[in-house]
Design an enzyme around this catalytic site. Structure first.
Site, PDB file in Angstrom:
ATOM      1  N   SER A   1      32.442  34.186  43.481  1.00 21.99           N
ATOM      2  CA  SER A   1      32.158  35.540  43.934  1.00 21.99           C
ATOM      3  C   SER A   1      33.245  36.548  43.559  1.00 21.99           C
ATOM      4  O   SER A   1      33.059  37.746  43.744  1.00 21.99           O
ATOM      5  CB  SER A   1      31.990  35.539  45.458  1.00 21.99           C
ATOM      6  OG  SER A   1      33.196  35.080  46.089  1.00 21.99           O
TER       7      SER A   1
ATOM      8  N   SER B   1      34.891  30.150  43.730  1.00 25.77           N
ATOM      9  CA  SER B   1      34.862  31.584  43.463  1.00 25.77           C
ATOM     10  C   SER B   1      36.120  32.169  42.829  1.00 25.77           C
ATOM     11  O   SER B   1      36.130  33.330  42.443  1.00 25.77           O
ATOM     12  CB  SER B   1      34.552  32.347  44.755  1.00 25.77           C
ATOM     13  OG  SER B   1      33.242  32.065  45.179  1.00 25.77           O
TER      14      SER B   1
ATOM     15  N   LYS C   1      40.704  41.424  45.816  1.00 28.54           N
ATOM     16  CA  LYS C   1      39.268  41.263  46.060  1.00 28.54           C
ATOM     17  C   LYS C   1      38.886  41.989  47.340  1.00 28.54           C
ATOM     18  O   LYS C   1      39.619  41.939  48.342  1.00 28.54           O
ATOM     19  CB  LYS C   1      38.939  39.775  46.155  1.00 28.54           C
ATOM     20  CG  LYS C   1      37.458  39.440  46.282  1.00 28.54           C
ATOM     21  CD  LYS C   1      37.255  37.929  46.258  1.00 28.54           C
ATOM     22  CE  LYS C   1      35.809  37.524  46.417  1.00 28.54           C
ATOM     23  NZ  LYS C   1      35.642  36.048  46.381  1.00 28.54           N
TER      24      LYS C   1
END
Length: 508
Positions: free
Chosen positions: A185, A209, A111
């Site tokens: 996210s 997330s 990420k």
């Protein structure tokens, strides 16, 4: 050469150009599809057995990224040259009889709020579009020490502040339906795994997330106990609630990754000292004696398809274990604010004051509001005391049951248009409670999401299993027992190089 997602799309000019420019050629297409369909655990075993090489695994992932990432926007940066160079080095080491570790030669995605040395780490924001860290985050270094290859940096909601609909690089698309949200996210990590662009990925989880994208994308995502996995070198959101967790296509894959991720970091103020465990070995423990708790309020307001899938999942679990009973967890609705905006501002205040225009509008509004009316220090301290007491006593709630089970999300993945319209609205309405994830960030407890069904429209539904502090072994064991008793994790989205990407509404 590392390409940002915008540069990558410009270079390829769409799927047709992608096929023409692929350095691996069409002859590899069938083989690469077969190789990328393997789980992380299986490809690691294949490489170790000499049935595949690290270079072949990387090339297979890059080939699919060439074709599908322009449609999915899963990656911000594709680390083609670095990944191939690392694969070549690992293949040479293997020929010499050396193995780095259990992830030797396995491509994974990171990420893009997690630092990677010499490669852009943007947080999904124009503010950091040129930010290149000098060192890897400890969790990345640990995975690479185990032999993992970082193939790219995945898309996310700007600075992890929401559900995946706003990113400077455009929203990631759900491989099961490109008009729908992937969850955030860690939106790009979820999309990349569901589309077989990587074997594993890292996500971060402050209010769900890791688990929300797992639920919406039909994959597995684990939020470990708070402090078990170091988060130093990760752009903070709310440090008191931030976690980093593995995402993959099977429970065993997450266990294998967690073995290399967990560990104490004395320079990380959130890190907890905990004796090292073998989470892969923990998968083999019997679950027949486990007692399951079902917290009633977490089953309120479910979409009908979600309710049906979860009811059927609980019925399966009842046959695998001692059964289930109603269980109560502490309510957090009456507790004072945990000071989230104060922790946002501890990191972002300097940037909001100097470069507010570089934030996406929804995040800028939130941060400017916090700057104009910051939380009182005394209120924040009292909230922290309350949080610490809750975490010290939360395990007492597991009285008469070992683990709790509930839906991950109360709905299936919504349309991106709806989320974007809401995010940019000047008068947003109060959101409905659609997620069961955030209480477990507040509790600091291990929590996993895995597929338990699909809606009538073909969108995945997630089941969440959680336990007391440092009960990852039990959580993973029950999750795998359910996974092996069902076949939901075997379904694949019907991706095609010719599929049309629907336009989404533009933000203000």
């Amino acid at each position: 050469m590392a390409l940002t997602r915008r540069e990558f799309n410009t270079l390829l000019g769409g799927a047709a150009a992608s096929a023409a420019l692929s350095p691996f050629g069409s002859a590899l297409a069938a083989d690469s599809s077969e190789l990328t369909s393997l789980s992380l655990t299986s490809v690691a075993a294949a490489i170790r057995a000499g049935k595949a090489t690290a270079t072949q695994a990387v090339q297979a992932c890059l080939s699919r990224i060439d074709i599908y990432d322009p449609k999915l926007d899963a990656f911000i940066t594709v680390m083609k040259d670095k990944a191939l160079a690392q694969a070549a080095a690992l293949d040479a080491e293997q020929k010499a009889g050396k193995f780095r570790g259990p992830l030797h030669g396995v491509p994974i995605a990171i990420k893009d709020n997690i630092d990677t040395a010499g490669t852009l780490t943007t947080g999904g924001s124009a503010l950091f579009e040129d930010r290149v860290p000098g060192v890897d985050a400890p969790v990345v270094a640990s995975l690479m020490a185990a032999g993992a290859i970082v193939i790219g940096k995945t898309n996310l909601q700007e600075f992890a502040m929401g559900g995946g609909e706003t990113s400077y690089y455009g929203p990631a698309r759900n491989p099961w339906n490109l008009a729908h949200n992937t969850g955030g996210s860690s939106s790009g990590s979820g999309a990349a795994l569901a589309a077989f662009l990587s074997y594993g990925a890292l996500g971060t989880d402050t209010g769900g997330s890791v688990r929300m994208p797992a639920s919406y994308c039909g994959i597995v995502g684990l939020k470990p106990t708070y402090g078990l996995v170091p988060i130093r070198g990760i752009l903070p959101l709310v440090l008191s609630l931030d976690h980093c967790g593995p995402m993959a296509r099977t429970v065993a894959d997450c266990a294998l990754m967690l073995n290399s991720m967990a560990g104490y970091d004395k320079f990380d103020i959130t890190s907890a000292e905990h004796a090292r465990e073998d989470y892969v070995a923990a998968l083999s423990q019997p679950v027949s004696g486990f007692r399951i708790g079902l917290p009633p309020s977490y089953f309120d307001g479910l979409e009908p398809d979600v309710a049906k899938a979860v009811d059927e999942a609980v019925a399966v679990l009842n046959k695998l274990t001692k059964g289930s009973k109603e269980a109560n967890l502490p309510s957090i609705t009456s507790r004072p604010s945990l000071g989230a905006l104060g922790e946002y501002m501890a990191y972002h205040e300097q940037y909001v004051k100097s470069s507010a225009a570089k934030y996406m509008l929804p995040e800028r509004r939130r941060l400017e509001a916090a700057l104009a009316a910051p939380p009182k220090a005394a209120d924040y301290v009292r909230a922290k005391w309350d949080l610490e007491l809750l975490r010290r006593t939360i395990d007492d709630s597991f009285n008469g049951f070992d683990l709790v089970v509930c839906p991950t999300q109360r709905i299936v993945a919504p349309k991106l248009d709806d989320l974007i319209t809401r995010a940019y609205s000047t008068t947003p309405s109060n959101p409905l409670v659609t997620s069961n994830c955030s209480p477990f960030n507040i509790f600091g407890l291990p929590s996993i999401s895995l597929p338990c069904g699909f809606s009538k429209s073909g969108l995945p539904i997630g089941l969440m299993i959680s336990g007391p502090k440092f009960s990852e072994g039990k959580v993973l064991a029950l999750a795998q027992a359910y996974e092996q008793a069902t076949q939901w994790h075997l379904r694949k989205p019907a991706l095609s190089p010719k599929m049309v990407v629907p336009a989404v509404v533009k933000g203000a």
